[in-house]
Design an enzyme around this catalytic site. Sequence first.
Site, short mmCIF file in Angstrom:
data_model
loop_
_atom_site.label_atom_id
_atom_site.label_comp_id
_atom_site.label_asym_id
_atom_site.label_seq_id
_atom_site.Cartn_x
_atom_site.Cartn_y
_atom_site.Cartn_z
N TYR A 56 -57.63 52.36 41.35
CA TYR A 56 -57.99 53.78 41.40
C TYR A 56 -58.83 54.05 42.65
O TYR A 56 -58.55 54.99 43.41
CB TYR A 56 -58.74 54.17 40.13
CG TYR A 56 -59.07 55.64 40.04
CD1 TYR A 56 -58.08 56.57 39.72
CD2 TYR A 56 -60.36 56.10 40.27
CE1 TYR A 56 -58.38 57.92 39.64
CE2 TYR A 56 -60.66 57.44 40.18
CZ TYR A 56 -59.67 58.35 39.87
OH TYR A 56 -59.97 59.68 39.78
N LYS A 60 -57.80 56.35 45.94
CA LYS A 60 -58.57 57.54 46.31
C LYS A 60 -59.12 57.41 47.73
O LYS A 60 -59.19 58.40 48.47
CB LYS A 60 -59.70 57.79 45.31
CG LYS A 60 -59.18 58.13 43.91
CD LYS A 60 -58.22 59.31 43.91
CE LYS A 60 -57.73 59.63 42.52
NZ LYS A 60 -56.95 60.87 42.46
N GLY A 90 -66.50 66.63 32.98
CA GLY A 90 -66.68 66.80 31.53
C GLY A 90 -65.62 67.65 30.89
O GLY A 90 -65.90 68.75 30.41
N THR A 91 -64.40 67.14 30.85
CA THR A 91 -63.35 67.82 30.10
C THR A 91 -63.59 67.55 28.62
O THR A 91 -64.31 66.62 28.24
CB THR A 91 -61.95 67.31 30.49
OG1 THR A 91 -61.88 65.92 30.15
CG2 THR A 91 -61.67 67.51 31.98
#
Length: 166
Positions: A56, A60, A90-91
């Site tokens: 990841y 990125k 913060g979903t």
Amino acid sequence: MATVRLFFDIVDKNIASVYYTSKYAVKAMLKQETGGSIVNISSVAGTTPDISRLAYGVSKAAINSLTKQTAVEYARNKIRANAVLPGFVGTDGALQNMSKSFLDGFLKHVPLHEIVKPVDIANMVAFLASDKARYVTGELVTVAGGFGLPTPIYGDAMSGNIVSTP
């Protein structure tokens, strides 16, 4: 560490999605001859290493480089390219799947002491895409409440482990 196949699957998907989107956006912008703005979504993981997220983070970091390269290559055509690097967002799903102790520990390393909200990311994207950012290109804009800025001592101080500085 992830398997080789999983590593390249993550890297390929993350880079390809941004590469192809940018490629076709540039093509359309060159055709219309009025320039434009590309705003890629990356992550603080592309600039701040973390444990167990090698693929990841690498993907990125590649998106960050792709963004800067695009900005340089197409600036003369009035095409701007920038990237937004969210921190932990913060979903509802993310917040439901984390313990209070993890959240408390994480927030000790965020000077603004709150989790990024999706609207914070959207606001930065809207700004970078707008004419208000007409002279901004090649930038990696972190939206993370200051995460990654302080030293580890900051987290210790926020935990109460350090009372004062010498």
